[in-house]
Write a protein that holds these residues in place. Sequence first.
Motif, short mmCIF file in Angstrom:
data_model
loop_
_atom_site.label_atom_id
_atom_site.label_comp_id
_atom_site.label_asym_id
_atom_site.label_seq_id
_atom_site.Cartn_x
_atom_site.Cartn_y
_atom_site.Cartn_z
N GLN A 14 2.41 4.04 -9.60
CA GLN A 14 2.17 2.82 -10.38
C GLN A 14 2.77 2.88 -11.78
O GLN A 14 2.98 1.83 -12.40
CB GLN A 14 0.66 2.55 -10.48
N GLU A 16 5.24 2.97 -14.82
CA GLU A 16 6.60 2.51 -15.06
C GLU A 16 7.49 3.62 -15.60
O GLU A 16 8.71 3.54 -15.47
CB GLU A 16 6.59 1.33 -16.03
N ASN A 17 6.88 4.65 -16.20
CA ASN A 17 7.72 5.71 -16.78
C ASN A 17 7.97 6.86 -15.81
O ASN A 17 8.53 7.88 -16.20
CB ASN A 17 7.11 6.23 -18.09
N LYS A 23 10.80 4.09 -5.27
CA LYS A 23 10.96 3.09 -6.32
C LYS A 23 12.43 2.69 -6.41
O LYS A 23 13.32 3.51 -6.21
CB LYS A 23 10.46 3.64 -7.66
N PHE A 37 16.69 1.44 -17.97
CA PHE A 37 15.36 1.97 -18.28
C PHE A 37 15.04 1.88 -19.78
O PHE A 37 14.03 1.31 -20.17
CB PHE A 37 15.19 3.42 -17.81
N LYS A 91 7.95 4.77 -25.73
CA LYS A 91 8.86 3.98 -24.89
C LYS A 91 10.17 4.72 -24.64
O LYS A 91 11.01 4.23 -23.87
CB LYS A 91 9.15 2.64 -25.56
#
Length: 217
Positions: A14, A16-17, A23, A37, A91
């Motif tokens: 799940q 995102e990183n 995926k 990304f 991020k």
Amino acid sequence: MARQKLPRFIHNSQAENVIERGKELYSTIKGEWREKFFNNNNPIVLELACGKGEYTVGLAKKFPDKNFIGIDIKGDRIARGSKRAIEANLKNVAFLRTSIGFLEEFFEENEVDEIWLIHPDPQPRDKEEKKRLTNINYLNLYRKVLRPNGDFFFKTDNSGLFEYSLGTFVEAGYKILRQTTDLYSSELLPEHHDIVTHYERLFVEKGFKINYLAAKI
């Protein structure tokens, strides 16, 4: 143990990183890390065999103008690093779950600016030499994705692996710029940016010396 790992695997699916098999980015990210990304044009830094991502996250905090990718095959370890990055709202961090031997499937030539290899398994037996991440075959692989004049940093508590690696780095055409067999008593200490992994802390407490080198291709 399996019960402890399951929530981490769910997290990876799940998060995102985390980029892993299943995926979309897993098969499309090669050559496009900055565009797909990170959404910037900053330098890309890899931590190979990143484990729990302590160095990946630590470096990302200190260098927000760089993009960091921790790579490891162990999903439960990557989940811990992923959670650390999320909690710190970083991020500029990604985690890639794959074997180091598959780097060319995820990075184009010269796409990477810097590589860190921190306390890899020394694989001390002669028959395990091919598994050492400083084996010449691996070092040649890193050269393919690392840009010309790119940086490579290596730390290990294992003196045998360090001595072996000094030879393979030279054989593979790397230029060793700086080295020490006792980092904590060396003027090079600031180069590890005061980031100490759990295992490194244990090694030092037990009296082991930390070996370190900085090289370029």
